[in-house]
Design an enzyme around this catalytic site. Structure first.
Site, PDB file in Angstrom:
ATOM      1  N   TYR A 164      38.867  47.566  42.317  1.00 17.69           N
ATOM      2  CA  TYR A 164      37.784  48.078  42.026  1.00 17.69           C
ATOM      3  C   TYR A 164      36.573  47.688  42.605  1.00 17.69           C
ATOM      4  O   TYR A 164      36.442  46.360  43.087  1.00 17.69           O
ATOM      5  CB  TYR A 164      37.441  47.191  40.536  1.00 17.69           C
ATOM      6  CG  TYR A 164      36.111  47.805  39.800  1.00 17.69           C
ATOM      7  CD1 TYR A 164      35.052  46.901  39.785  1.00 17.69           C
ATOM      8  CD2 TYR A 164      35.844  49.232  39.272  1.00 17.69           C
ATOM      9  CE1 TYR A 164      34.051  47.237  38.954  1.00 17.69           C
ATOM     10  CE2 TYR A 164      34.747  49.315  38.462  1.00 17.69           C
ATOM     11  CZ  TYR A 164      33.468  48.236  38.544  1.00 17.69           C
ATOM     12  OH  TYR A 164      32.369  48.731  37.680  1.00 17.69           O
TER      13      TYR A 164
ATOM     14  N   ASP B 245      35.871  43.889  50.391  1.00 19.78           N
ATOM     15  CA  ASP B 245      35.106  43.684  49.233  1.00 19.78           C
ATOM     16  C   ASP B 245      34.853  42.253  48.603  1.00 19.78           C
ATOM     17  O   ASP B 245      36.074  41.998  47.853  1.00 19.78           O
ATOM     18  CB  ASP B 245      35.474  44.907  48.170  1.00 19.78           C
ATOM     19  CG  ASP B 245      34.330  44.701  47.039  1.00 19.78           C
ATOM     20  OD1 ASP B 245      34.279  45.653  45.990  1.00 19.78           O
ATOM     21  OD2 ASP B 245      33.660  43.662  46.772  1.00 19.78           O
TER      22      ASP B 245
ATOM     23  N   LYS C 161      27.466  38.676  43.019  1.00 24.73           N
ATOM     24  CA  LYS C 161      27.982  37.671  41.932  1.00 24.73           C
ATOM     25  C   LYS C 161      27.275  36.209  42.387  1.00 24.73           C
ATOM     26  O   LYS C 161      26.241  36.060  42.045  1.00 24.73           O
ATOM     27  CB  LYS C 161      29.493  37.571  41.633  1.00 24.73           C
ATOM     28  CG  LYS C 161      30.021  38.801  41.026  1.00 24.73           C
ATOM     29  CD  LYS C 161      31.556  38.686  40.777  1.00 24.73           C
ATOM     30  CE  LYS C 161      31.891  40.295  40.505  1.00 24.73           C
ATOM     31  NZ  LYS C 161      31.752  40.592  38.885  1.00 24.73           N
TER      32      LYS C 161
HETATM   33  P1  KE4 Z   1      28.570  45.136  39.890  1.00 24.86           P
HETATM   34  O1  KE4 Z   1      28.015  46.416  40.342  1.00 24.86           O
HETATM   35  O2  KE4 Z   1      29.196  44.931  38.550  1.00 24.86           O
HETATM   36  O3  KE4 Z   1      27.227  44.142  40.364  1.00 24.86           O
HETATM   37  O4  KE4 Z   1      29.912  44.817  41.005  1.00 24.86           O
HETATM   38  C1  KE4 Z   1      30.794  45.781  41.177  1.00 24.86           C
HETATM   39  C2  KE4 Z   1      32.115  45.081  41.676  1.00 24.86           C
HETATM   40  C3  KE4 Z   1      32.346  45.241  42.940  1.00 24.86           C
HETATM   41  N1  KE4 Z   1      33.383  44.722  43.725  1.00 24.86           N
HETATM   42  C4  KE4 Z   1      34.010  43.800  43.180  1.00 24.86           C
HETATM   43  C5  KE4 Z   1      35.367  43.219  43.770  1.00 24.86           C
HETATM   44  C6  KE4 Z   1      33.871  43.613  41.581  1.00 24.86           C
HETATM   45  O5  KE4 Z   1      34.739  42.925  40.985  1.00 24.86           O
HETATM   46  C7  KE4 Z   1      32.859  44.290  41.087  1.00 24.86           C
HETATM   47  C8  KE4 Z   1      32.747  43.935  39.558  1.00 24.86           C
HETATM   48  N2  KE4 Z   1      33.540  43.162  38.940  1.00 24.86           N
HETATM   49  C9  KE4 Z   1      33.559  43.339  37.352  1.00 24.86           C
HETATM   50  C10 KE4 Z   1      34.701  42.585  36.813  1.00 24.86           C
HETATM   51  N3  KE4 Z   1      35.950  42.886  37.017  1.00 24.86           N
HETATM   52  C11 KE4 Z   1      32.076  43.474  36.678  1.00 24.86           C
HETATM   53  C12 KE4 Z   1      32.165  43.190  35.252  1.00 24.86           C
HETATM   54  C13 KE4 Z   1      31.542  44.650  34.588  1.00 24.86           C
HETATM   55  O6  KE4 Z   1      32.020  45.437  35.158  1.00 24.86           O
HETATM   56  O7  KE4 Z   1      30.706  44.416  33.581  1.00 24.86           O
END
Ligand code: KE4
Length: 426
Positions: A142, A237, A265
């Site tokens: 993801y 990523d 994060k």
């Molecule tokens: P954000 O757009 O949520 O800040 O980041 C996206 C993203 C990109 N790359 C990786 C490897 C990530 O884990 C994430 C976001 N992770 C999720 C949890 N698995 C965020 C939680 C959510 O979607 O509310």
């Protein structure tokens, strides 16, 4: 008096599903999401006043725990100087300097307000730099919610059974080639089919969004070789793994250098921050120097920069990650012992301050394997733990997060709760 149920009913009248991020809705575990009233250290309290030991950590950012005095003071001091300028401020340079010092191949950084924007912009840069259209990603990985990346994605998209999102035009999705994590031949096959058309390979170097899955020996070395041979960019990523599995992210552990890295994060310390970076010759394709456009009203926001800098102050202290890793490993050992005592096919593993737990006998090494866990038994386990005051990510395909605020008592209490919960689902 408000309850989680009453607040959820109220929220669903004005917020889609009652949430502002799909995975928070508890749809993967059932039941009512907990509406959090406040958090401090390793704990969160819901609107009913119940305290939880927090292993969500806001999905990764809260590596030093909630309301750390050093971070809160930095945020308050920054707020007293203004909330947003829409103009350069020196903290952006300072945080970028800290990132460049930790990631040698990163010579230029661009901050965004989310990991999605960072991954999306890195992807656009790869297409602009190479002049190519196709991209390779991995099933179950993801990278946020950019259209090209919501193809066989992980996290909530996977948990809710919509790994390929509606609304993404087939004309676009067909340029996203989906390979299998830890399966180099599946990547090589795409390069054989499209030797000159692949702009990049984007990967979570240690997967965290199909739960935690480690790279097999040689996997990333193989990706590096394929990308170099075919003129594609390798993008790590590290939004989740950066500053989380090690100070230098997964690339410090794996020893493979990508062309571009995405971050998020932890570097925001709980404030909205994403970033991407790489060699100047690639990054300087970005506006205002080059033709690849990217922008953001709140990019480099001073409050977010202050929170990120203060968090880095703390995690860059000598021994921080050794201690974090050792303590997280102690928790994981206790969870595995609890599974053995209960005779339940359950296991856990960790990488620095990031960890995974699985309702299966041994840790999965692939997307297909993680899909074999006993999800119904996980759901029962999840709610027994939640009722016992242990807040885990509400999904069988999410990593969980440890912080420097978690005490020995917290670890012992979590292990005790797991022993009870696993005995109950045996
Ligand atoms: P954000 O757009 O949520 O800040 O980041 C996206 C993203 C990109 N790359 C990786 C490897 C990530 O884990 C994430 C976001 N992770 C999720 C949890 N698995 C965020 C939680 C959510 O979607 O509310």
């Amino acid at each position: 008096m408000s309850t989680n149920a009453s607040e959820f009913e109220r929220a669903r009248k004005v917020l889609v599903g009652g949430v502002n991020s799909a995975v928070r809705a508890f749809r993967a575990v059932g039941g009512t999401p907990r509406f959090i009233a406040r958090a401090e250290g390793a704990y969160m309290w819901d609107v009913e006043g119940k305290r939880y030991i927090d292993y969500l950590g806001s999905w990764g950012p809260m590596i030093v725990g909630q309301t750390h005095p050093h971070v809160v003071k930095a945020v308050k001091d920054a707020a007293d100087r203004g909330l947003s300028y829409g103009a350069p401020n020196v903290m952006e340079s300072e945080l970028a300097e800290r990132i460049c010092a930790l990631f040698p191949q990163v010579e230029r950084v661009r901050f965004t307000s989310s990991g999605t924007e960072a991954a999306m912009s890195a992807l656009r840069l790869a297409r602009g730099f190479t002049g190519r259209t196709k991209i390779v990603k991995f099933e179950g990985c993801y990278h946020g919610t950019a259209d090209s990346l919501l193809v066989k994605a992980g996290s909530g998209a996977l948990a809710f059974g919509t790994p390929s999102s509606a609304g993404v035009p087939e004309d676009l999705a067909r340029h996203t080639l989906v390979a299998q994590f830890n399966d180099l031949p599946s990547v090589d096959a795409f390069f054989r089919e499209y030797p000159k058309d692949i702009a990049c390979v984007m990967v979570e170097p240690i997967a965290g969004n199909m739960n935690l899955i480690r790279p097999a020996p040689g996997f990333h070395e193989g990706l590096r070789k394929l990308c170099t041979e075919h003129g594609a960019l390798l993008i790590f990523d590290e939004v989740m793994t950066g500053f989380r599995v090690a100070l230098g992210g997964a690339q410090e552990i794996i020893g493979v250098t990508p062309d571009l890295s995405a971050f998020g994060k932890v570097i925001g310390g709980g404030m909205p921050v994403g970033a991407f970076g790489g060699p100047a010759k690639v990054m300087e394709m970005m506006a205002p120097l080059g033709p690849v456009y990217q922008a953001g009203t709140l990019s480099g926001n001073p409050i977010a920069m202050a929170a990120g800098l203060a968090t880095l102050d703390l995690i860059q202290k000598p021994g921080f990650f050794d201690t974090l890793s050792d303590r997280c490993a102690r928790l994981v050992a206790g969870l595995n012992d609890a599974a053995r005592r209960a005779g339940v096919p359950f296991c856990a593993q960790s990488a620095g301050g990031m960890a995974g737990m699985y309702m299966m006998a041994t840790p999965p090494a692939s997307f297909a394997q993680v899909q074999t866990q006993d999800v119904e038994r996980f759901k029962r386990f999840y709610h027994l733990m939640l009722d016992d005051g242990i807040y885990l990510p509400p999904s069988p395909v999410e990593a969980f997060f440890f912080s420097s605020a978690h005490s020995d008592e917290d670890i012992d209490a979590t292990i005790a709760a797991a022993r009870k919960a696993l005995a109950a689902v045996a």
